[in-house]
Design an enzyme around this catalytic site. Structure first.
Site, mmCIF file in Angstrom:
data_model
loop_
_atom_site.group_PDB
_atom_site.id
_atom_site.type_symbol
_atom_site.label_atom_id
_atom_site.label_comp_id
_atom_site.label_asym_id
_atom_site.label_seq_id
_atom_site.Cartn_x
_atom_site.Cartn_y
_atom_site.Cartn_z
ATOM 1 N N GLN A 180 0.829 -1.202 0.000
ATOM 2 C CA GLN A 180 0.000 0.000 0.000
ATOM 3 C C GLN A 180 0.865 1.254 0.000
ATOM 4 O OE1 GLN A 180 -2.236 -0.570 3.622
ATOM 5 N NE2 GLN A 180 -0.387 -0.988 4.771
ATOM 6 N N ASP A 224 -10.047 -4.529 12.594
ATOM 7 C CA ASP A 224 -9.888 -3.107 12.257
ATOM 8 C C ASP A 224 -9.270 -2.963 10.869
ATOM 9 O OD1 ASP A 224 -9.908 -0.376 12.538
ATOM 10 O OD2 ASP A 224 -8.060 -0.287 13.705
#
Length: 515
Positions: A250, A378
């Site tokens: 990412q 999460d």
């Protein structure tokens, strides 16, 4: 003497064929990288990677077909035409990332510009191999053998490009610098052809200088690629960029304005230091209030590489072990060592109770045999296929198998206001594996209305808040479990997010376009 000349001519022909095969390999590598790059940028900027890759591949292949068809009308000066095609592909492809980012920042017609780029590059690439083939056909006696070699090298180049792009070029160089590099390779191929076949190229001196000048221009942009990327990136974010890091998984960007530090992953906001405590208190303390009667000792955090959820968990003395699973080691290293983030998470990732495992969360819960009293999920929103699998019924089945009988699970579930279909799809999917699923939500200034889903199979009852918080109180917690009319939906119309039929990503991509 005649035999000697024949052997010399034979050697010359073989050498020429080898150079053309090398050229074929280079242009094939470049071609596949342009295709992958445009698809990746569009997914990064627009979301919905399935649609972006499908459109890019479809248009690109069609454009290559058009280029192949147009090549039949080119009957003379094939070397000249090939050189100009290579120069054009090098310039257009080399600046493609730069153009797309500028289009996203400064125009409202990103899609149109993207389509035009795909079509132009595709048509030019479609011209390359047919013209190379005809050059060989006109100058070689063993056409069948050389045609086979050309297509073999073309396919090998495609394989090489598709491997080095995700494993080397993109992680090391990023979007913009990669295309500058690939563009210079196209121009290098043109220069090689000009110098080796200068007798075949009309006006070879003029063409040579055009190619060299274009090469120098693109090379300068390549050298300045990082600085250019930083300037372009600044246009994507409101605040000053204080960190920009491309990992294997990412793009991590940190921005700062006054005391507000923000973290973005692939352009999506993960937290703002001004109000992240609201999100993480709701994420952690609500499930802990249900788990406290059973004295939870072991907690699993999936995602949460920023350490902020872990910070909240460390407020509970009962918790003896926290296992944090995040696929990106560079992310967890950053949030462990970066001064500003470490201050925000209160050095939670350095705590002796915390074990960090850098692994795909899906594989971890699939293979793990340890049982946890609390599992906190999460993850970022399900905006691509890799993340979508972490919101499927099969994944929640693995989650349930990783829990103790009275264990509690919570999952961040996007916004019940902005993405209500997505939110209730996650809720319905969790219900396939848990007897009790409790939805709740709260207002976070930088995010808006945000939602979570709590789940367990035991007979857990909520206890009073027992730790220090900035936002949550025993009085306002009850309000989190009530939803307004505009956050509800006809539950029967929502599909479960099955791993074989990922309905969630369709809902999410439809809704995110309206945000």
């Amino acid at each position: 003497m005649v035999c000697y000349k024949m052997e010399e001519e034979k050697t010359k022909i073989q050498f020429d064929a080898k150079l053309l095969l090398v050229t074929t390999l280079l242009i094939s590598i470049c071609s596949i990288i342009y295709e992958l790059m445009i698809s990746s940028i569009s997914s990064y900027l627009q979301g919905d990677s399935i649609t972006q890759f499908s459109i890019t591949i479809g248009l690109y292949m069609s454009a290559m077909g058009v280029g192949s068809y147009l090549s039949k009308f080119m009957k003379e000066k094939l070397f000249d035409k090939f050189v100009f095609i290579e120069i054009s592909v090098g310039i257009l492809g080399g600046f493609s990332s730069f153009i797309l980012f500028l289009a996203n920042i400064y125009t409202g017609i990103y899609d149109f510009i993207m389509y035009v780029l795909i079509l132009l590059i595709g048509i030019l690439v479609g011209l390359e191999i047919p013209i190379l083939t005809r050059i060989i056909e006109n100058n070689q006696s063993n056409v069948r053998k050389n045609l086979a070699n050309i297509f073999t090298f073309d396919y090998i180049g495609g394989l090489i490009g598709s491997i080095i792009f995700p494993l080397i070029l993109f992680p090391k160089l990023g979007f913009i610098t990669t295309t500058f590099l690939v563009g210079t390779i196209n121009l290098l191929a043109a220069i090689l052809i000009i110098f080796r076949y200068k007798k075949e190229v009309e006006n070879d001196k003029s063409v040579k200088w055009i190619a060299i000048v274009c090469f120098i221009i693109l090379f300068v942009f390549l050298v300045m690629g990082d600085n250019i990327a930083k300037k372009v990136e600044e246009g994507l974010y409101r605040d000053d960029i204080i960190l920009s890091q491309q990992t294997s998984y990412q793009k991590i960007v940190m921005t700062k304005h006054k005391d507000d530090v923000r973290l973005f992953l692939d352009g999506n906001l993960q937290f703002s230091s001004t109000d992240e405590y609201r999100y993480h208190e709701a994420l952690v303390h609500i499930p802990m209030m249900y788990a406290i009667p059973n004295q939870p000792k072991k907690v699993l955090v999936l995602g949460g590489g920023d350490g902020l959820a872990t910070r909240e968990l460390l407020k509970y003395d009962e918790v003896e072990k926290i296992v944090l699973v995040d696929i990106d080691k560079e992310m967890t290293d950053l949030c462990t060592n970066d001064t500003q983030i470490a201050k925000l998470n209160e050095n939670a990732l350095k705590n002796e109770k915390v074990t960090i495992i850098n692994q795909d969360a899906y594989l971890f819960v699939q293979e793990n045999e340890e049982k946890f009293d609390v599992i906190i999920i999460d993850f970022p929103d399900p905006n691509n296929e890799s993340l979508n699998k972490l919101y499927t019924n099969i994944f929640y089945q693995y989650i349930e198998s990783n829990m103790t009988p009275n264990g509690v699970m919570v999952c961040q579930s996007t916004s019940p206001y902005y993405a209500k279909k997505s939110y209730w799809c996650i809720n319905k999917t969790i219900q396939t594996q848990f007897h009790t699923v409790i939805p709740y939500h709260l207002q976070i200034p930088t995010f808006g209305e945000w939602g979570f889903n709590l789940a367990f199979n035991g007979k857990n009852e909520r206890q009073d808040l027992s730790v220090t918080t900035k936002y949550l109180t025993n009085e306002n917690i009850s309000a989190l479990f009530y939803f307004g009319k505009d956050e509800q939906i006809d539950f029967e119309t929502i599909e479960v997010n099955d791993i074989f039929k990922p309905s969630l990503i369709t809902y999410y991509n439809e809704e995110v376009q309206k945000w």
